[in-house]
Design an enzyme around this catalytic site. Structure first.
Site, PDB file in Angstrom:
ATOM      1  N   ALA A 194       0.855  -1.205   0.000  1.00 20.66           N
ATOM      2  CA  ALA A 194       0.000   0.000   0.000  1.00 20.66           C
ATOM      3  C   ALA A 194       0.878   1.237   0.000  1.00 20.66           C
ATOM      4  CB  ALA A 194      -0.927  -0.012   1.209  1.00 20.66           C
ATOM      5  N   ILE A 197       2.871   3.471  -5.458  1.00 16.36           N
ATOM      6  CA  ILE A 197       2.433   2.819  -6.703  1.00 16.36           C
ATOM      7  C   ILE A 197       1.156   2.017  -6.460  1.00 16.36           C
ATOM      8  CG2 ILE A 197       3.028   1.086  -8.443  1.00 16.36           C
ATOM      9  CD1 ILE A 197       5.923   1.963  -8.225  1.00 16.36           C
ATOM     10  N   GLU A 216      -0.916  -5.039   2.756  1.00 18.10           N
ATOM     11  CA  GLU A 216       0.244  -4.241   3.194  1.00 18.10           C
ATOM     12  C   GLU A 216       0.881  -4.892   4.424  1.00 18.10           C
ATOM     13  OE1 GLU A 216       2.131  -1.452   2.419  1.00 18.10           O
ATOM     14  OE2 GLU A 216       3.124  -1.863   4.327  1.00 18.10           O
ATOM     15  N   GLY A 285       8.148  -1.460  -3.387  1.00 19.91           N
ATOM     16  CA  GLY A 285       9.337  -0.607  -3.353  1.00 19.91           C
ATOM     17  C   GLY A 285      10.215  -0.845  -4.571  1.00 19.91           C
ATOM     18  N   ARG A 286      11.274  -0.060  -4.658  1.00 19.68           N
ATOM     19  CA  ARG A 286      12.177  -0.163  -5.807  1.00 19.68           C
ATOM     20  C   ARG A 286      13.610  -0.260  -5.314  1.00 19.68           C
ATOM     21  NH1 ARG A 286       9.915   0.866 -10.708  1.00 19.68           N
ATOM     22  NH2 ARG A 286      11.834   1.724 -11.582  1.00 19.68           N
ATOM     23  N   ASP A 326      17.476   7.990  -8.462  1.00 17.93           N
ATOM     24  CA  ASP A 326      17.041   6.816  -7.697  1.00 17.93           C
ATOM     25  C   ASP A 326      18.194   5.905  -7.291  1.00 17.93           C
ATOM     26  OD1 ASP A 326      14.446   7.657  -8.060  1.00 17.93           O
ATOM     27  OD2 ASP A 326      13.740   5.823  -9.040  1.00 17.93           O
ATOM     28  N   HIS A 465      -9.797  34.878  -3.959  1.00 15.97           N
ATOM     29  CA  HIS A 465     -11.069  34.309  -3.490  1.00 15.97           C
ATOM     30  C   HIS A 465     -12.039  34.186  -4.664  1.00 15.97           C
ATOM     31  CE1 HIS A 465     -14.493  33.446  -0.963  1.00 15.97           C
ATOM     32  NE2 HIS A 465     -15.188  34.342  -1.653  1.00 15.97           N
TER      33      HIS A 465
HETATM   34  P1  FAD Z   1      15.226   6.402 -14.189  1.00 16.46           P
HETATM   35  O1  FAD Z   1      14.086   7.246 -14.568  1.00 16.46           O
HETATM   36  O2  FAD Z   1      14.949   5.025 -13.705  1.00 16.46           O
HETATM   37  O3  FAD Z   1      16.167   6.339 -15.471  1.00 16.46           O
HETATM   38  C1  FAD Z   1      17.330   5.556 -15.497  1.00 16.46           C
HETATM   39  C2  FAD Z   1      17.680   5.294 -16.958  1.00 16.46           C
HETATM   40  O4  FAD Z   1      18.995   4.722 -17.007  1.00 16.46           O
HETATM   41  C3  FAD Z   1      16.761   4.287 -17.643  1.00 16.46           C
HETATM   42  O5  FAD Z   1      16.384   4.750 -18.906  1.00 16.46           O
HETATM   43  C4  FAD Z   1      17.616   3.029 -17.762  1.00 16.46           C
HETATM   44  O6  FAD Z   1      17.279   2.247 -18.896  1.00 16.46           O
HETATM   45  C5  FAD Z   1      18.992   3.655 -17.937  1.00 16.46           C
HETATM   46  N1  FAD Z   1      20.116   2.780 -17.574  1.00 16.46           N
HETATM   47  C6  FAD Z   1      20.275   2.044 -16.452  1.00 16.46           C
HETATM   48  N2  FAD Z   1      21.484   1.415 -16.470  1.00 16.46           N
HETATM   49  C7  FAD Z   1      22.075   1.771 -17.635  1.00 16.46           C
HETATM   50  C8  FAD Z   1      23.315   1.468 -18.232  1.00 16.46           C
HETATM   51  N3  FAD Z   1      24.239   0.706 -17.626  1.00 16.46           N
HETATM   52  N4  FAD Z   1      23.590   1.986 -19.454  1.00 16.46           N
HETATM   53  C9  FAD Z   1      22.692   2.793 -20.089  1.00 16.46           C
HETATM   54  N5  FAD Z   1      21.498   3.120 -19.566  1.00 16.46           N
HETATM   55  C10 FAD Z   1      21.202   2.622 -18.347  1.00 16.46           C
HETATM   56  N6  FAD Z   1       8.226  10.299  -9.260  1.00 16.46           N
HETATM   57  C11 FAD Z   1       7.698  11.524  -9.130  1.00 16.46           C
HETATM   58  O7  FAD Z   1       8.402  12.461  -8.746  1.00 16.46           O
HETATM   59  N7  FAD Z   1       6.370  11.758  -9.426  1.00 16.46           N
HETATM   60  C12 FAD Z   1       5.553  10.779  -9.850  1.00 16.46           C
HETATM   61  O8  FAD Z   1       4.373  11.025 -10.109  1.00 16.46           O
HETATM   62  C13 FAD Z   1       6.088   9.473  -9.997  1.00 16.46           C
HETATM   63  N8  FAD Z   1       5.304   8.463 -10.413  1.00 16.46           N
HETATM   64  C14 FAD Z   1       5.851   7.224 -10.573  1.00 16.46           C
HETATM   65  C15 FAD Z   1       5.015   6.189 -10.983  1.00 16.46           C
HETATM   66  C16 FAD Z   1       5.521   4.916 -11.135  1.00 16.46           C
HETATM   67  C17 FAD Z   1       4.610   3.801 -11.585  1.00 16.46           C
HETATM   68  C18 FAD Z   1       6.904   4.683 -10.894  1.00 16.46           C
HETATM   69  C19 FAD Z   1       7.499   3.310 -11.094  1.00 16.46           C
HETATM   70  C20 FAD Z   1       7.737   5.688 -10.470  1.00 16.46           C
HETATM   71  C21 FAD Z   1       7.214   6.978 -10.305  1.00 16.46           C
HETATM   72  N9  FAD Z   1       8.009   8.030  -9.852  1.00 16.46           N
HETATM   73  C22 FAD Z   1       7.462   9.265  -9.692  1.00 16.46           C
HETATM   74  C23 FAD Z   1       9.430   7.846  -9.535  1.00 16.46           C
HETATM   75  C24 FAD Z   1      10.294   8.333 -10.726  1.00 16.46           C
HETATM   76  O9  FAD Z   1       9.921   7.627 -11.871  1.00 16.46           O
HETATM   77  C25 FAD Z   1      11.761   8.107 -10.414  1.00 16.46           C
HETATM   78  O10 FAD Z   1      12.094   8.709  -9.189  1.00 16.46           O
HETATM   79  C26 FAD Z   1      12.627   8.710 -11.513  1.00 16.46           C
HETATM   80  O11 FAD Z   1      12.337   8.116 -12.747  1.00 16.46           O
HETATM   81  C27 FAD Z   1      14.105   8.508 -11.188  1.00 16.46           C
HETATM   82  O12 FAD Z   1      14.862   9.082 -12.204  1.00 16.46           O
HETATM   83  P2  FAD Z   1      16.328   8.561 -12.540  1.00 16.46           P
HETATM   84  O13 FAD Z   1      16.821   9.436 -13.632  1.00 16.46           O
HETATM   85  O14 FAD Z   1      17.117   8.435 -11.310  1.00 16.46           O
HETATM   86  O15 FAD Z   1      16.145   7.065 -13.077  1.00 16.46           O
HETATM   87  P1  NAI Z   2       6.731   2.322  -1.568  1.00 14.20           P
HETATM   88  O1  NAI Z   2       7.982   2.258  -0.791  1.00 14.20           O
HETATM   89  O2  NAI Z   2       6.025   3.601  -1.704  1.00 14.20           O
HETATM   90  O3  NAI Z   2       5.675   1.301  -0.961  1.00 14.20           O
HETATM   91  C1  NAI Z   2       5.916  -0.066  -0.858  1.00 14.20           C
HETATM   92  C2  NAI Z   2       4.959  -0.639   0.165  1.00 14.20           C
HETATM   93  O4  NAI Z   2       5.058  -2.053   0.117  1.00 14.20           O
HETATM   94  C3  NAI Z   2       5.313  -0.208   1.587  1.00 14.20           C
HETATM   95  O5  NAI Z   2       4.159   0.273   2.222  1.00 14.20           O
HETATM   96  C4  NAI Z   2       5.840  -1.485   2.213  1.00 14.20           C
HETATM   97  O6  NAI Z   2       5.589  -1.570   3.602  1.00 14.20           O
HETATM   98  C5  NAI Z   2       5.070  -2.542   1.442  1.00 14.20           C
HETATM   99  N1  NAI Z   2       5.709  -3.859   1.423  1.00 14.20           N
HETATM  100  C6  NAI Z   2       7.027  -4.140   1.292  1.00 14.20           C
HETATM  101  N2  NAI Z   2       7.221  -5.483   1.290  1.00 14.20           N
HETATM  102  C7  NAI Z   2       5.995  -6.060   1.404  1.00 14.20           C
HETATM  103  C8  NAI Z   2       5.530  -7.405   1.452  1.00 14.20           C
HETATM  104  N3  NAI Z   2       6.382  -8.426   1.369  1.00 14.20           N
HETATM  105  N4  NAI Z   2       4.213  -7.613   1.589  1.00 14.20           N
HETATM  106  C9  NAI Z   2       3.334  -6.578   1.660  1.00 14.20           C
HETATM  107  N5  NAI Z   2       3.721  -5.276   1.635  1.00 14.20           N
HETATM  108  C10 NAI Z   2       5.029  -5.028   1.494  1.00 14.20           C
HETATM  109  O7  NAI Z   2       7.098   1.681  -2.976  1.00 14.20           O
HETATM  110  P2  NAI Z   2       6.312   1.647  -4.354  1.00 14.20           P
HETATM  111  O8  NAI Z   2       4.872   1.905  -4.176  1.00 14.20           O
HETATM  112  O9  NAI Z   2       6.754   0.394  -5.006  1.00 14.20           O
HETATM  113  O10 NAI Z   2       6.931   2.867  -5.120  1.00 14.20           O
HETATM  114  C11 NAI Z   2       8.353   2.981  -5.257  1.00 14.20           C
HETATM  115  C12 NAI Z   2       8.760   4.406  -5.263  1.00 14.20           C
HETATM  116  O11 NAI Z   2       8.405   5.015  -6.492  1.00 14.20           O
HETATM  117  C13 NAI Z   2       8.069   5.269  -4.221  1.00 14.20           C
HETATM  118  O12 NAI Z   2       8.680   5.161  -2.966  1.00 14.20           O
HETATM  119  C14 NAI Z   2       8.234   6.623  -4.787  1.00 14.20           C
HETATM  120  O13 NAI Z   2       9.493   7.111  -4.423  1.00 14.20           O
HETATM  121  C15 NAI Z   2       8.175   6.386  -6.286  1.00 14.20           C
HETATM  122  N6  NAI Z   2       6.840   6.762  -6.773  1.00 14.20           N
HETATM  123  C16 NAI Z   2       6.444   8.054  -6.627  1.00 14.20           C
HETATM  124  C17 NAI Z   2       5.194   8.442  -7.035  1.00 14.20           C
HETATM  125  C18 NAI Z   2       4.776   9.843  -6.818  1.00 14.20           C
HETATM  126  O14 NAI Z   2       5.625  10.677  -6.556  1.00 14.20           O
HETATM  127  N7  NAI Z   2       3.489  10.160  -6.914  1.00 14.20           N
HETATM  128  C19 NAI Z   2       4.261   7.509  -7.671  1.00 14.20           C
HETATM  129  C20 NAI Z   2       4.772   6.154  -7.730  1.00 14.20           C
HETATM  130  C21 NAI Z   2       6.026   5.831  -7.315  1.00 14.20           C
END
Ligand code: FAD
Ligand code: NAI
Length: 486
Positions: A194, A197, A216, A285-286, A326, A465
């Site tokens: 929960a 994502i 969760e 998580g990631r 990240d 307002h």
């Molecule tokens: P990434 O975006 O992961 O980019 C890394 C890039 O490096 C990728 O293209 C990968 O292919 C490339 N790469 C990796 N290793 C190599 C290599 N050796 N050689 C060449 N290329 C390589 N964050 C927000 O702020 N707002 C949101 O609304 C939001 N929503 C999200 C929704 C979902 C479903 C998910 C999964 C994440 C979301 N996030 C959100 C988190 C956000 O996507 C990440 O924090 C962000 O993308 C991180 O950016 P980055 O540049 O560090 O890495």
């Molecule tokens: P998250 O860290 O937000 O949530 C993961 C949840 O899974 C936690 O509540 C954790 O306690 C639970 N969990 C972990 N192991 C478990 C298990 N074995 N069984 C049941 N529950 C378990 O990670 P999430 O949702 O995968 O997103 C990853 C990251 O991507 C976020 O932390 C955020 O940084 C980024 N993201 C940001 C968004 C935004 O800014 N709106 C949208 C989506 C992702």
């Protein structure tokens, strides 16, 4: 002779591509290497955020919210719409078009700024040529190209954390990529985790008609969020039909067949439970992505969780090698990654010009968080439980959306805004929001904190307002118990 650059960036997500543009703007000869391929096998810039994260999830959240409003809420406004239906393939195609426009947009930005873009996996070799030259191998489709660079920025992002019980096939058991690509609404959808994502993807498919059950592990809901906001969120979310949230569970086993997925888990009372669903999303998580980067050979230091170790300026243990986004400590957010990318680009420029580094280290305390549920949740700074744990005395001002004219006019009255200010100095320590469009309102709170504002500074600002922003104004007034409309 291999090509030589001032800066080579590995990864073209929001950390890497923004760093590349800024480096080029500052006059540095820049290359950005990225290996991402889209579902059609084509190179696609923008990383997780643009391809399978921020942008596609918000596109589907918007479409599903529009459907939900038309089906269940328009009638409250006297707008009668018969036979509302959701065409999921159209929604997915719209989302894909937005993604393609933006990923192609980055290619154009690279071209405009003269950033060289190379597709392939980048591996940082041991320093071989001279004290100020790094060698990077870029491999793609069996061919390898070698480039040289004085500075390297690693921006390789993160991948979904795997759950041993449930290998992702993106047919029955989905990660974020699969959850964004379903072509029909599952009748019953399970979500493990929960977190951000789980809640956002759960919202999309629930609004479109799925019965969603979220499992969760933690005993409470949204434990990183201000506890009052988390409580309000759980109350609001679970009042809507079609969503169940079970906290304090432990997964025991998962079996997927062609038609269903069965999750066996123990509940918070340690009772064995079974959940049968049509699709399962795993969002627990990631994890940082350093595979193929060459860390085994080049001596790059990782911490025990696999993140690249950096200091407050994103410097790794290797000279002239930086890491952002990240793949390093701190929140996994696109805007945090981009902010670090810009800061590193500017730091390299200062270094090249023998100027002192004029940049401040990035202040994580002023990075906003948003969860795009309905209502939205947003915050910046410290929450009440953090302030209590740190022994900091604080004052609270709070105001509900139900007492705001604009929120009433919109019919979106759930939630509140809370301002936390230092008991002695009145400096704002944190602002927490749950309600309509708080993803937009949070920027004023971030600005206040960035400029070290007091709650009275916010209270002194004239807010239009009727607007939702008046809720923040009233919450700030409320810190000194002088809110006007409650
Ligand atoms: P990434 O975006 O992961 O980019 C890394 C890039 O490096 C990728 O293209 C990968 O292919 C490339 N790469 C990796 N290793 C190599 C290599 N050796 N050689 C060449 N290329 C390589 N964050 C927000 O702020 N707002 C949101 O609304 C939001 N929503 C999200 C929704 C979902 C479903 C998910 C999964 C994440 C979301 N996030 C959100 C988190 C956000 O996507 C990440 O924090 C962000 O993308 C991180 O950016 P980055 O540049 O560090 O890495
Ligand atoms: P998250 O860290 O937000 O949530 C993961 C949840 O899974 C936690 O509540 C954790 O306690 C639970 N969990 C972990 N192991 C478990 C298990 N074995 N069984 C049941 N529950 C378990 O990670 P999430 O949702 O995968 O997103 C990853 C990251 O991507 C976020 O932390 C955020 O940084 C980024 N993201 C940001 C968004 C935004 O800014 N709106 C949208 C989506 C992702």
């Amino acid at each position: 002779m291999s090509e030589s650059y001032d800066v080579a960036i590995i990864g073209a997500g929001p950390g890497g591509y923004v760093a590349a543009i800024r480096c080029a703007q500052l006059g540095m000869n820049t290359v950005c290497i990225d290996e991402w391929k889209n579902i059609k096998g084509k190179a696609s810039l923008g990383g997780t955020c643009l391809n399978v994260g921020c942008i596609p999830s918000k596109a589907l959240l918007e479409s599903s919210e529009n459907y939900y409003q038309a089906k269940y809420k328009f009638s409250h406004h006297g707008v009668m719409v018969d036979n509302v239906s959701a065409d999921v393939p159209v929604m997915i195609a719209r989302k894909d078009k937005i993604v393609n426009t933006f990923t192609a947009g980055i290619a154009s930005l690279f071209k405009k700024n003269k950033v060289k873009s190379i597709h392939g996996k980048g591996t940082l070799l041991k320093r071989e040529l001279s004290a100020d030259t790094w060698i990077i191998n870029v491999s793609d489709n069996g061919t390898t190209e070698t480039i040289q660079a004085k500075h390297v920025i690693l921006a390789t992002g993160s991948n979904p954390r795997p759950l041993g019980f449930a290998p992702i096939d993106n047919e029955m058991i989905l990660d974020n990529s699969g959850a964004l690509a379903l072509t029909e609404v599952p009748k019953r959808l399970g979500v493990i985790g929960a977190g951000v994502i789980g809640l956002e993807m759960g919202s999309v498919w629930r609004r479109l008609g799925a019965e969603v059950t979220i499992l969760e592990a933690m005993p409470d809901f949204l434990m990183a969020v201000d506890e009052q906001v988390a409580k309000e969120a759980r109350n609001i979310f679970t009042k809507e039909p079609g969503l169940k949230i079970h906290t304090g569970i432990s997964i025991k086993s998962i079996q997927a067949s062609e038609k269903t997925v069965v999750v066996n888990y123990s509940d918070s009372g340690n009772q064995a439970q079974t959940l049968e669903i049509d699709k399962l999303i795993v969002a627990i998580g990631r994890v940082p992505n350093t595979t193929g980067l060459g860390v085994e050979d080049n001596g790059l230091l990782l911490d025990e969780r696999g993140f690249i170790v950096v200091d407050q300026y994103c410097r790794t243990n290797l000279t002239n090698v930086y890491a952002v986004g990240d793949v390093v400590r701190g929140p996994m957010l696109a805007h945090k990654a981009s902010e670090e990318g810009v800061a590193v680009a500017e730091m390299i420029m200062h270094q090249e010009k023998n100027q002192s580094n004029e940049n401040e280290a990035i202040n994580f305390n002023t990075i906003p968080w948003v969860i795009y549920t309905s209502p939205e949740i947003a915050w910046v700074g410290k929450n009440e439980q953090e302030l209590r744990a740190a022994g900091i005395a604080y004052k609270v001002g709070q105001f509900p959306f139900i007492a705001n004219g604009r929120a009433r006019a919109m019919g979106e009255t759930s939630g509140f805004i809370k301002v936390l200010a230092d008991e002695d100095t009145d400096r704002v320590l944190g602002i927490h929001m749950i309600g309509p469009h708080v993803s937009e309102l949070i920027s004023e709170a971030v600005m206040a904190m960035k400029f070290s504002a007091s709650s009275q500074d916010i209270a002194c600002i004239v807010h239009a307002h009727p607007s939702l922003s008046e809720v923040l104004h009233e919450a700030a007034l409320g810190v000194d118990k002088r809110a006007l409309h409650i």
